[in-house]
Design a protein around this motif. Structure first.
Motif, PDB file in Angstrom:
ATOM      1  N   ALA A  90       0.799  -1.229   0.000  1.00 52.61           N
ATOM      2  CA  ALA A  90       0.000   0.000   0.000  1.00 52.61           C
ATOM      3  C   ALA A  90       0.827   1.271   0.000  1.00 52.61           C
ATOM      4  N   CYS A  91       1.865   1.385   0.837  1.00 48.38           N
ATOM      5  CA  CYS A  91       2.561   2.665   0.969  1.00 48.38           C
ATOM      6  C   CYS A  91       4.003   2.449   1.388  1.00 48.38           C
ATOM      7  N   GLY A 114      -1.808   1.846   4.161  1.00 45.20           N
ATOM      8  CA  GLY A 114      -1.613   3.233   3.797  1.00 45.20           C
ATOM      9  C   GLY A 114      -2.202   4.246   4.758  1.00 45.20           C
ATOM     10  N   PRO A 115      -1.793   5.509   4.618  1.00 47.89           N
ATOM     11  CA  PRO A 115      -2.289   6.565   5.502  1.00 47.89           C
ATOM     12  C   PRO A 115      -3.746   6.905   5.214  1.00 47.89           C
ATOM     13  N   THR A 121      -9.283   8.151  17.012  1.00 48.06           N
ATOM     14  CA  THR A 121      -8.641   6.967  17.592  1.00 48.06           C
ATOM     15  C   THR A 121      -8.295   5.961  16.507  1.00 48.06           C
ATOM     16  N   ASN A 122      -9.232   5.721  15.588  1.00 44.01           N
ATOM     17  CA  ASN A 122      -8.963   4.806  14.479  1.00 44.01           C
ATOM     18  C   ASN A 122      -7.821   5.313  13.606  1.00 44.01           C
ATOM     19  N   LEU A 123      -7.797   6.622  13.361  1.00 48.79           N
ATOM     20  CA  LEU A 123      -6.734   7.193  12.534  1.00 48.79           C
ATOM     21  C   LEU A 123      -5.377   7.058  13.210  1.00 48.79           C
ATOM     22  N   GLU A 150     -13.472   7.397   7.649  1.00 50.72           N
ATOM     23  CA  GLU A 150     -12.100   7.692   7.255  1.00 50.72           C
ATOM     24  C   GLU A 150     -11.957   7.452   5.759  1.00 50.72           C
ATOM     25  N   GLN A 151     -10.965   8.079   5.144  1.00 54.52           N
ATOM     26  CA  GLN A 151     -10.701   7.845   3.734  1.00 54.52           C
ATOM     27  C   GLN A 151      -9.192   7.747   3.509  1.00 54.52           C
ATOM     28  N   ARG A 152      -8.831   7.119   2.395  1.00 55.10           N
ATOM     29  CA  ARG A 152      -7.426   6.941   2.056  1.00 55.10           C
ATOM     30  C   ARG A 152      -6.807   8.233   1.527  1.00 55.10           C
ATOM     31  N   VAL A 153      -5.493   8.333   1.695  1.00 58.32           N
ATOM     32  CA  VAL A 153      -4.742   9.521   1.281  1.00 58.32           C
ATOM     33  C   VAL A 153      -3.870   9.167   0.080  1.00 58.32           C
TER      34      VAL A 153
END
Length: 296
Positions: free
Chosen positions: A139-140, A197-198, A181-183, A215-218
């Motif tokens: 992913a990153c 990934g972030p 918290t999840n982030l 949340e969403q992907r960066v």
């Protein structure tokens, strides 16, 4: 957990997600036989997420494991593999734990021997592969996370240790809502960073990956240096959008959504909105499985 990437010419395969037919079709298009031999001596690299959603995750894992053991392929760990190693129940891995309620009802189930085999293989996989001109990660490729992972040998222990560290840090700080918290658990854990990934807070709640998310992907690859090139999967991008970002190339063309497309077009396609892809390196050419495997 970071290993040397094969020398020479490579074909880097995107997320397979149990689509054994698509994988065998891609082998044929690329010029490989089922044993992973290529007349020009090319070799295969898989970016992870071999399992879930498609009809035969056990078959894909056994095929890829055989190629890796024979020295004809390499494979990195994806987030779907990591979830099985961590014994996390996810909406799409019921095939692994004899829970058909979690899945699409068309997946081959794993017996106990298969479960042990799959976990042994996944536990042996690196998180990243590298050589002077090329890097491969699921992913990153985050330099700080890679530096931590580079010193480790047990991905499960490393991930769980950082989960505990993050919990302790959050307990000693200001109170966060569930999203933050999840982030924190996503972005501060080097195993999560490299395999999924972030992420950031999304502007609105949305449904993805079998559940509602906030949340969403960066797009971490924006502004990445041109060399070495990083090849990754995970992001399930539309087939009609660019996947080559200069210093980074995504090889995930959404074959993980093929189970849904199959409901509309049938088992033999033609598959238009989902493809299994491989990046030919150093040619920098993307090659796809047959859109209409029933006609081959």
């Amino acid at each position: 957990m970071i290993q040397s990437l094969f020398d020479g010419s490579l074909d880097i395969v995107g997320d397979v997600h149990g689509e054994i037919g698509g994988l065998l079709s891609l082998f044929e298009v690329l010029g490989y036989d089922r044993d992973g031999n290529h007349p020009d001596g090319r070799r295969l690299v898989f970016v992870g997420d071999l399992t879930d959603r498609g009809p035969d995750s056990p078959g894909v894992v056994r095929l890829v494991c055989g190629l890796v053991e024979a020295g004809r392929a390499q494979c990195v760990l994806g987030n779907h593999e990591l979830n099985l190693l961590l014994d996390h129940d996810k909406p799409e891995n019921g095939w692994f734990k004899d829970d058909p309620a979690r899945g699409n009802g068309a997946e081959s189930a794993a017996d106990q021997d298969t479960r042990e085999f799959v976990l042994d293989f996944f536990g042996s996989l690196p998180i990243g592969l590298e050589r002077d001109d090329l890097r491969v990660v699921h992913a990153c490729w985050d330099d700080a996370a890679i530096a931590v992972v580079r010193e480790a040998s047990d991905v499960t222990a490393l991930c769980e240790a950082h989960e505990a560290r993050i919990d302790a840090e959050l307990a000693g700080g200001e109170s966060l809502d569930e999203v933050d918290t999840n982030l924190a658990h996503q972005n501060l854990n080097p195993v999560r960073m490299t395999t999924s990934g972030p992420e950031e807070r999304a502007p609105e709640r949305h449904f993805a990956g079998g559940k509602w998310r906030e949340e969403q992907r960066v797009r971490w690859w924006d502004g990445l240096a041109a060399e070495p090139v990083c090849v990754f999967g995970h992001y399930s991008m539309p087939v009609d959008q660019p996947h080559d970002f200069g210093g980074a190339i995504c090889v995930d063309y959404g074959v993980g959504r093929r189970a849904k497309e199959r409901v509309e077009v049938g088992d033999n396609g033609p598959f238009v909105t989902t493809r299994l892809a491989a990046l030919r390196w150093p040619e920098r050419e993307m090659v796809f499985d047959a859109a209409d495997p029933g006609s081959r």
